[in-house]
Design a protein around this motif. Structure first.
Motif, mmCIF file in Angstrom:
data_model
loop_
_atom_site.group_PDB
_atom_site.id
_atom_site.type_symbol
_atom_site.label_atom_id
_atom_site.label_comp_id
_atom_site.label_asym_id
_atom_site.label_seq_id
_atom_site.Cartn_x
_atom_site.Cartn_y
_atom_site.Cartn_z
ATOM 1 N N ILE A 1 -12.343 10.312 -5.181
ATOM 2 C CA ILE A 1 -12.880 9.108 -5.351
ATOM 3 C C ILE A 1 -13.298 8.735 -6.524
ATOM 4 C CG2 ILE A 1 -13.656 8.729 -2.930
ATOM 5 C CD1 ILE A 1 -16.802 9.039 -3.897
ATOM 6 N N ALA A 2 -13.327 9.759 -7.568
ATOM 7 C CA ALA A 2 -13.305 9.695 -8.979
ATOM 8 C C ALA A 2 -12.269 8.979 -9.703
ATOM 9 C CB ALA A 2 -13.462 11.032 -9.666
ATOM 10 N N HIS A 3 -11.077 8.969 -9.043
ATOM 11 C CA HIS A 3 -9.985 8.019 -9.513
ATOM 12 C C HIS A 3 -9.941 6.747 -8.936
ATOM 13 C CE1 HIS A 3 -6.008 7.260 -10.715
ATOM 14 N NE2 HIS A 3 -5.769 8.506 -11.183
ATOM 15 N N GLN A 4 -10.185 5.630 -9.739
ATOM 16 C CA GLN A 4 -10.445 4.357 -9.537
ATOM 17 C C GLN A 4 -8.990 3.799 -8.798
ATOM 18 O OE1 GLN A 4 -13.128 2.377 -9.438
ATOM 19 N NE2 GLN A 4 -14.034 4.624 -9.727
ATOM 20 N N ALA A 5 -7.985 4.286 -8.921
ATOM 21 C CA ALA A 5 -6.849 3.742 -8.202
ATOM 22 C C ALA A 5 -6.799 4.024 -6.568
ATOM 23 C CB ALA A 5 -5.481 4.615 -8.732
ATOM 24 N N VAL A 6 -7.687 4.903 -6.307
ATOM 25 C CA VAL A 6 -7.836 5.200 -4.822
ATOM 26 C C VAL A 6 -8.977 4.037 -4.251
ATOM 27 C CG1 VAL A 6 -8.981 6.667 -2.932
ATOM 28 C CG2 VAL A 6 -7.904 7.765 -4.982
ATOM 29 N N SER A 7 -8.330 3.466 -3.137
ATOM 30 C CA SER A 7 -8.931 2.342 -2.386
ATOM 31 C C SER A 7 -9.725 2.930 -1.417
ATOM 32 C CB SER A 7 -7.983 1.220 -1.909
ATOM 33 O OG SER A 7 -6.881 0.891 -2.933
ATOM 34 N N THR A 8 -9.306 3.873 -0.494
ATOM 35 C CA THR A 8 -10.049 4.306 0.683
ATOM 36 C C THR A 8 -9.500 5.833 0.886
ATOM 37 O OG1 THR A 8 -10.564 3.766 2.850
ATOM 38 C CG2 THR A 8 -8.351 3.466 2.331
ATOM 39 N N VAL A 9 -10.388 6.549 1.298
ATOM 40 C CA VAL A 9 -10.084 8.172 1.526
ATOM 41 C C VAL A 9 -10.176 8.322 2.941
ATOM 42 C CG1 VAL A 9 -10.664 10.331 1.186
ATOM 43 C CG2 VAL A 9 -11.292 8.575 -0.448
ATOM 44 N N LEU A 10 -9.079 8.727 3.738
ATOM 45 C CA LEU A 10 -8.933 9.186 5.022
ATOM 46 C C LEU A 10 -9.478 10.497 5.429
ATOM 47 C CD1 LEU A 10 -5.612 7.605 6.438
ATOM 48 C CD2 LEU A 10 -7.910 6.523 6.576
ATOM 49 N N ILE A 11 -10.319 10.392 6.145
ATOM 50 C CA ILE A 11 -10.898 11.772 6.761
ATOM 51 C C ILE A 11 -10.492 11.957 8.159
ATOM 52 C CG2 ILE A 11 -13.326 10.857 7.163
ATOM 53 C CD1 ILE A 11 -12.529 14.543 5.832
ATOM 54 N N GLY A 12 -9.668 13.013 8.572
ATOM 55 C CA GLY A 12 -9.389 13.225 10.145
ATOM 56 C C GLY A 12 -10.568 14.279 10.578
ATOM 57 N N THR B 1 1.016 -1.331 -0.061
ATOM 58 C CA THR B 1 0.196 0.099 0.154
ATOM 59 C C THR B 1 0.763 1.124 -0.172
ATOM 60 O OG1 THR B 1 -0.044 0.389 2.356
ATOM 61 C CG2 THR B 1 -1.896 -1.190 1.371
ATOM 62 N N ALA B 2 0.276 2.317 -0.304
ATOM 63 C CA ALA B 2 0.768 3.787 -0.308
ATOM 64 C C ALA B 2 -0.137 4.707 0.182
ATOM 65 C CB ALA B 2 1.503 4.101 -1.476
ATOM 66 N N GLY C 1 -2.467 -0.970 -3.233
ATOM 67 C CA GLY C 1 -3.734 -0.253 -2.446
ATOM 68 C C GLY C 1 -3.371 1.087 -2.063
ATOM 69 N N VAL C 2 -4.298 2.027 -2.379
ATOM 70 C CA VAL C 2 -3.915 3.700 -2.123
ATOM 71 C C VAL C 2 -4.949 3.927 -1.202
ATOM 72 C CG1 VAL C 2 -4.110 5.864 -3.097
ATOM 73 C CG2 VAL C 2 -3.076 4.133 -4.472
ATOM 74 N N ILE C 3 -4.197 4.927 -0.040
ATOM 75 C CA ILE C 3 -4.779 5.421 1.047
ATOM 76 C C ILE C 3 -4.846 6.816 0.915
ATOM 77 C CG2 ILE C 3 -5.341 5.658 3.601
ATOM 78 C CD1 ILE C 3 -3.714 2.630 3.676
ATOM 79 N N ASN C 4 -5.996 7.528 0.534
ATOM 80 C CA ASN C 4 -5.899 8.777 -0.012
ATOM 81 C C ASN C 4 -5.618 9.773 1.369
ATOM 82 O OD1 ASN C 4 -7.303 10.644 -2.719
ATOM 83 N ND2 ASN C 4 -6.147 11.220 -0.988
#
Length: 331
Positions: free
Chosen positions: A281-292, A177-178, A215-218
């Motif tokens: 999330i429009a980019h399909q390489a993004v697996s999950t988006v972190l919101i703080g 992941t990155a 996997g990509v964690i945004n």
């Protein structure tokens, strides 16, 4: 909650993840009952990835998440991180192992699903910025040993530092992941940007992670809060953080964020926060988006935005037009 595949891990993770960092601050400085209620509500909404780090609140985030986890026992995944001080090459492995043991103690866990290297990755090691060769030759083998011991399941990086060095590490295809800083103020991880765009050029890093099946964690989807368009910060939140990859200061990011308000005024989204989340999330390489988050209400707002799905093409085109207006400005 929509789930996406976390690269080669094979895990299906919620499109919205729960960030336990100090920028939002709830899991560092929040009330214990509020912390537990927020995690429980996130799980109820379908969230199954929770992200912390040893440095968040000097271990307080891990302690608080561990306490909540013990009480709730959710069916979800946990990721944490190690950030090393300047470290001699021969001692990197031992330092990583010691950091993980301390994290597991605070989390009250025997293992974590994801362990991530939190230092910046550069061409040659300088202080606490680690060269790509050190990452590939020492960090990755140290993580692999921990995986073989059953203390971690998967390994990743936080993709900060020099773009060329990050590309080299990603292209080695040895990581799962990155964490990528991708947002409306810096689209370069997801697409080519015009010459003179005032942000770090990550050179389509998401294309490389996709090719490597990572996997990509945004992260920094709201640029530390600047993409709310407001200077107001909750008591739980940190002071305005230094930008990652975008402007030279938080104030510069905030001023540019306000120039994206036509996305709201023209009806593409109800708020800049919604536009920001639906943009990435429009980019399909993004697996999950972190919101703080500082409050549960902020998380509920993010969940409603994610539920609406990606921005449509017309909104993405308008965002690109507004972003081109930044070209030529000082970073």
């Amino acid at each position: 909650m929509e789930k996406r595949r976390l690269g080669r891990t094979g895990l299906d993770v919620s499109l919205l993840g729960f960030g336990c960092g100090a920028v939002g601050g709830l899991m560092v400085k929040g009330d214990a009952a509020e912390q537990q209620h927020a995690v429980a509500r996130a799980v109820e909404l379908g969230v199954n990835y929770f992200d912390t780090a040893s440095m968040y609140g000097n271990g307080e985030s891990e302690k608080n998440l561990g306490r909540v986890w013990k009480a709730l026992k959710p069916d979800a995944y946990v990721g944490t991180k190690v950030r090393l001080p300047p470290t001699e090459r021969s001692k990197i492995g031992a330092a990583i192992a010691a950091s993980l043991e301390a994290s597991l103690g605070r989390l009250q866990m025997e293992r974590v699903d994801l362990f991530q290297f939190h230092n910046a990755i550069v061409g040659s090691t300088s202080g606490a910025n680690f060269g790509a060769d050190a990452v590939l030759d020492e960090v990755v083998p140290a993580f692999d040993r921990l995986r073989q011991q059953g203390k971690i399941r998967f390994l990743g990086i936080t993709a900060t530092g020099d773009a060329a060095a990050l590309h080299r590490v990603v292209d080695a295809r040895v990581l799962d992941t990155a964490q990528v800083s991708y947002n409306l103020l810096n689209p370069s991880p997801g697409a080519a940007v015009p010459a003179g765009f005032p942000a770090q050029d990550f050179g389509n890093l998401l294309g490389r992670t996709k090719a490597a099946d990572m996997g990509v964690i945004n992260i920094r989807v709201l640029a530390g809060g600047a993409l709310s368009g407001s200077e107001e910060r909750h008591a739980n939140a940190s002071p305005p953080p230094d930008p990652i990859g975008s402007g030279s200061s938080y104030q510069v990011d905030l001023e540019r964020a306000r120039r994206l308000i036509p996305l709201v005024r023209e009806g593409h989204a109800e708020s800049l926060v919604e536009a920001s989340l639906r943009y990435v999330i429009a980019h399909q390489a993004v697996s999950t988006v972190l919101i703080g988050i500082a409050t549960l209400d902020q998380f509920e707002t993010a969940a409603r935005a994610i539920e609406k799905g990606p921005l449509p093409q017309a909104a993405l085109d308008r965002a690109a037009e507004l972003q081109r207006g930044f070209v030529g400005e000082p970073r």
